[in-house]
Scaffold this active site. Sequence first.
Site, PDB file in Angstrom:
ATOM      1  N   TYR A 135     -38.127 -29.393 -75.104  1.00 46.79           N
ATOM      2  CA  TYR A 135     -39.528 -29.683 -75.423  1.00 46.79           C
ATOM      3  C   TYR A 135     -40.120 -30.735 -74.486  1.00 46.79           C
ATOM      4  CZ  TYR A 135     -40.097 -27.240 -79.904  1.00 46.79           C
ATOM      5  OH  TYR A 135     -40.247 -26.302 -80.878  1.00 46.79           O
ATOM      6  N   LYS A 186     -25.006 -24.568 -78.668  1.00 48.39           N
ATOM      7  CA  LYS A 186     -24.682 -23.380 -77.879  1.00 48.39           C
ATOM      8  C   LYS A 186     -23.742 -23.833 -76.763  1.00 48.39           C
ATOM      9  CE  LYS A 186     -25.248 -18.998 -76.792  1.00 48.39           C
ATOM     10  NZ  LYS A 186     -24.757 -17.863 -77.625  1.00 48.39           N
ATOM     11  N   ASP A 218     -26.386 -18.846 -82.539  1.00 54.05           N
ATOM     12  CA  ASP A 218     -26.575 -17.423 -82.881  1.00 54.05           C
ATOM     13  C   ASP A 218     -25.837 -17.093 -84.173  1.00 54.05           C
ATOM     14  OD1 ASP A 218     -24.219 -17.871 -81.451  1.00 54.05           O
ATOM     15  OD2 ASP A 218     -24.347 -16.049 -80.243  1.00 54.05           O
ATOM     16  N   ASP A 242     -36.205 -25.978 -84.711  1.00 52.23           N
ATOM     17  CA  ASP A 242     -37.517 -25.364 -84.937  1.00 52.23           C
ATOM     18  C   ASP A 242     -37.333 -23.939 -85.447  1.00 52.23           C
ATOM     19  OD1 ASP A 242     -40.363 -25.003 -84.746  1.00 52.23           O
ATOM     20  OD2 ASP A 242     -40.046 -23.922 -82.866  1.00 52.23           O
ATOM     21  N   ASP A 246     -37.785 -22.299 -89.643  1.00 51.71           N
ATOM     22  CA  ASP A 246     -38.681 -21.207 -90.065  1.00 51.71           C
ATOM     23  C   ASP A 246     -37.868 -20.104 -90.746  1.00 51.71           C
ATOM     24  OD1 ASP A 246     -40.939 -22.456 -88.845  1.00 51.71           O
ATOM     25  OD2 ASP A 246     -41.722 -20.520 -88.176  1.00 51.71           O
TER      26      ASP A 246
END
Length: 347
Positions: A135, A186, A218, A242, A246
Amino acid sequence: MLIALLPGDGIGPEVTAQAVRVLEQVAPALRFEEAPVGGAAYKAQGHPLPPETLALARRADAILFGAVGDPDCDRLERALRPEQAILGLRKELGLFANLRPAKLFAELADASALRPEVARAIDLVIIRELTGDVYFGQPRGIRRTEAGLREGYDTMRYDEAEIARIARVGFETARARAKRLCSVDKANVLETSQLWRDVVIEVAADYPDIALEHMYVDNAAMQLVRNPGQFDVIVTGNLFGDILSDQASMCVGSIGLLPSASLDSAGKGLYEPIHGSAPDIAGQGRANPLATILSAAMMLRYSLNDAAGADRIEAAVARALAAGARSHDLGGDMATEAMGDAVLAAL
Ligand code: NAD
Ligand code: IPM
Ligand code: MN
């Protein structure tokens, strides 16, 4: 106590209005001062985060934020886009620790995208690092390659101090809960994630009472729908957090339900629903205000030292749902304000 009220764009003003009604009932001594932010601020003052708005946020004891984002502004140069307001507030105020709890309200087992028996076990909190990662990493941009092709690039980066401080928030949060921490990364592909994993393991030496597990992002996305009950506390970077939050919202019924707290190292905080400005339903009274009302409860708990007030709000939301309050996203037909009425009635 002074609350900076930053409603923002789209459904932001609609949902914050209901949270303010609830706060006025539960914590009548609070003072609110409102300022424009996001696309609304750009349109009124030429900048998504005007200096007066930032100054108010600094001066206030806590910040109640709606949402920013306006399709009219999507082609502006990036520095002027509404989203820069929330990114700027997080960075300027050092709000590095984002707490996003997701717990199933028993009455909403049927609203979940998962089977009720799977959804019923959900009681987790995602600790998302909020001021670093891809970000904010430099360099970034869109450039020309030697072959003349346009090429977009961003920089994913974390230093060890940034990782260690969010890891500590994860371990401390787990210590106050079921003592299980899952660090999501990851590391099988990314160097940033390898360092993340190494540092989390180093910090774990101070928390022998916490069961630490590592999971690739994942797999975490898959496990979140396969068996979300396995998670207690998840700690992860800005981008992964993020996305996973959701996803977690639909596991408990709707994105209109999940609150958040964004905290600095001294406990000062910004409180906002995890959802955005929802331009598709803005102005229609269809927004669910519960995520913002629950964010107000988190504000009382984490910044205003009023755990009893927070408990009252959370209990009132549960009672309103038990009594059948359902906004459109929950399969009902109650308007935003009617949902606020239902919570006030339950108080
Ligand atoms: P969104 O969260 O705004 O909406 C996604 C979907 O969920 C939409 O269909 C919307 O109608 C629905 N939804 C969201 N909140 C709801 C609520 N309270 N009640 C009922 N339904 C709700 O995400 P998006 O559409 O990807 O983004 C829209 C804008 O919001 C973009 O400009 C984005 O950048 C911005 N955004 C801002 C924030 C923030 O301010 N922190 C967060 C996310 C997105
Ligand atoms: C969120 C939002 C923001 C983010 C955007 C609007 C910058 O999606 O708060 O979850 O990506 O952090
Ligand atoms: Mn988001």
